[in-house]
Design an enzyme around this catalytic site. Sequence first.
Site, PDB file in Angstrom:
ATOM      1  N   SER A 711       0.792  -1.225   0.000  1.00 20.77           N
ATOM      2  CA  SER A 711       0.000   0.000   0.000  1.00 20.77           C
ATOM      3  C   SER A 711       0.828   1.282   0.000  1.00 20.77           C
ATOM      4  O   SER A 711       0.278   2.373  -0.093  1.00 20.77           O
ATOM      5  CB  SER A 711      -0.979  -0.013   1.162  1.00 20.77           C
ATOM      6  N   LYS A 754      -6.593   3.399   8.656  1.00 18.84           N
ATOM      7  CA  LYS A 754      -5.658   4.359   8.072  1.00 18.84           C
ATOM      8  C   LYS A 754      -6.224   5.778   8.126  1.00 18.84           C
ATOM      9  O   LYS A 754      -5.527   6.714   8.519  1.00 18.84           O
ATOM     10  CB  LYS A 754      -5.353   3.966   6.620  1.00 18.84           C
TER      11      LYS A 754
END
Length: 824
Positions: A711, A754
Amino acid sequence: MLQIPSRIPILFTDDIIVMPGSSSVIKVDRSRDLNLVKYVIAHTTSLRSCIIGTIPRTLPMEKPKHPIGTAVIIMQISGMDEPPSKYMLLVHGLCRISVERITQNTPYVVAQVTQIGKWPFEPDDNIPNDGDLPLLSSKLRQSAIQLVNALDVNKEVLIHLKTLLKKLPDHALPDLLASMLHMRKDKKMEMLNCLDALERIQRIYPLIMERIENVKLVKIKKDLAGSFPNGNKIGKKDLQILNEEGLIKDDKLIMTPKRDHDSLADGLECLEKKLKSVGLPPNVSKVAMRELQRLKKMPSALPEHSVLLNYLELLTDLPWCISTTDTLDLQKAKEDLDKDHHSMEILKKRVLEYLAVQKLKHRGANIGGLILCFVGPPGVGKTSIGRSIAKTLGRKFHRISLGGVCDQSDIRGHRRTYIGSMPGRIISGLKSVGANNPVFLLDEVDKLGKGLQGDPGAALLEVLDAEQNHSFVDHYLNVPFDLSNILFIATANITSTIPSALLDRMEILEVPGYTEEEKITICKKHLWPKQLDVHGLHNINNGAKPDISEEAIKKVVKMYTREAGVRELDRKLASICRAVAVQATSNSQAPLVDIGVDDLPTILGPQKFDRTDLLILSKPGVAAGLAWTKTGGELMYVEASCMDRGQMDESSIGKIILTGQLGDVMKESAQLAVSWVRSNVKKTDLKGPKLSNSDIHLHFPAGAVGKDGPSAGITIATALVSLLSGKLVRSDIAMTGEITLQGRVLPVGGIKEKVLAAHRAGINKVLLPAQNRRDVITELPHDVCEAMDIQYVGSIEEVLENAFLDEVRIPIQCEALMNNSSKL
Ligand SMILES: Nc1ncnc2c1ncn2[C@@H]1O[C@H](COP(=O)(O)OP(=O)(O)OP(=O)(O)O)[C@@H](O)[C@H]1O
Ligand SMILES: [Mg+2]
């Protein structure tokens, strides 16, 4: 005259008192005594050094009050040297000794001793051969022989004993008899302490006579037990004896008191009744009855007897057909779950669905083998909601902590052939809850170990598989038990370490971290009242309850904790409560009732977090990414730098240096990003070879923490473009997304964590892959969505458009590259 050495090692004995002339076995397991065996006896070469003194241990241990002991010769040693060391010594008593003084304490005790009297077979000249002693002694000898004759012993032993008794000198006879009789320890000690031979005879004689009488009595009782039930008459002589013994009252035989084995028989009868009444399934009942018959025939002294007894008792204790009735009120269940835990909507919804299905099925039937697995960062309430679910369902609750379990017998039990064998945790759990449909919380399944004794994960497979667990066989129990009524709930921090076969059998429910607002509500509604309760602060100032302002809670959440869950917050609240408790109990200070923001520094100290995570990006080559860890989301910066390698061959390519403990996937993702940048530099026909001429270094702080995953792709690419273009990346933006070679942005996981991490760190703009839009809508709380500026990106070009202070487009970037190319 045989003489023992004047300085001999000493062994302190606990239960054994060795009498001169007799043999005994002494267990040695204390460290000093073990030293004695190791250093002296095991290495001895002479008979003399096999002689030691034994002193009955009296308190204080090292200085025996009692200075009289026995010199013994060691005849045999057995045991093992490996920890835990233990030896058995076969010793033979030689004579009494008196301990004058201890001359050495370590590594074992040595004492100076004086011998008292002769060795057993040596005639003692000091004993007179006229007067009371010889007379009494011969009476004692005759009585002893009479006793031995009355004993029910083998013929050879009888002859040996009689010869021994006839041969033994007068002074040694009482000691030998004392060692043969069952005497209390204090009585035996008195015998050992008694140094006068006549007195010893006088002490032992009544005991021998008493024993003869007892043996007689036992014989009569035995005979009577045989004759009465058959209606046989008791002879006149017997009656006379019975009268003398006081066994007849009003012409009736007084029943003898129950002996040990009678009560044992009663116990077995009781066990049999229980086994018949607990509703064992037919196959189990067959095994139980067979084992019971075996138990009845087995002498109780055998160690196997108690093993078998324990096993049968376990069979009676298990809830074969006991189950609790579920409370199936959906409305109430919802209220209960809401009352105990704030938020956690997905999870509560799933539990209510379970209840609804349960209600629709006909009563009494269960949805067998449902395994829910709650996965999330620490302190988000996975364990505690498991407990609430059990309460809501009205079922018994049992927690099995699997963290660090690395032996499959922990789950499935040990076979009964092992000494100290036990059932596994599932069966023990069922025994302790006493119902066959409890909620079992398998805590920390992701931390299962794998040891030499088999894989506990594999053992759990059978437990959790709905197809098999109706006939789970524990090794100890050795008969099937139906586990299909149990509601299994597992908890884990991450799924990657859960064995895949196990994961396949579970329904994963993610429990994400909390937002600031959620934490504040949890704090006000649950944690603060709980802490007040724990610290006894509900009523401190004439009924007033300490209160904490919302601002103060907010500050604790923001400045004193940084976590996905609420555990640290809970601890901070506990510190505040302790401070309040101190003030409430001191006379000099007024109790603190309203805790505000200003009180926090004095109670909790200076604030721990000061938004230092958030960097003001002042140099090109740095970009903020968002990472997911097992403790929640985190803000992670990527740093890039270029190092000129000097004049190089046109064809040689610069190295890519990656630091910061990266996993394989992350390394590949970094290479992808670099390749994309390289290929795009080339595409625009700029000084590509010069870029190849430089080493690129990418660093991911903090270097000590391992990182992995794809990511960070777009973040790396952004950092590189920033470095090459010399433009700054915006400080208020963070991003996450996987990159492809074509520059497409692919979706990633852990979106809620996140975004929450960015929110916590004070960043209000995030770049997310376009395909993650769905996750944002379903997972993120509304208030966070409102507060954040979320941009969805489908390609790296879009990322770059948003990421820079000044607009950077690929052609512009390439222009910049040209300007900077001298640096490369
Ligand atoms: N939503 C919530 N509402 C009320 N209390 C909560 C909530 N979430 C967590 N708590 C409280 O936080 C504390 C920690 O929760 P718990 O021990 O269940 O965490 P966990 O998720 O099992 O963590 P770990 O993964 O470390 O085992 C508990 O006292 C629990 O009551
Ligand atoms: Mg837990």
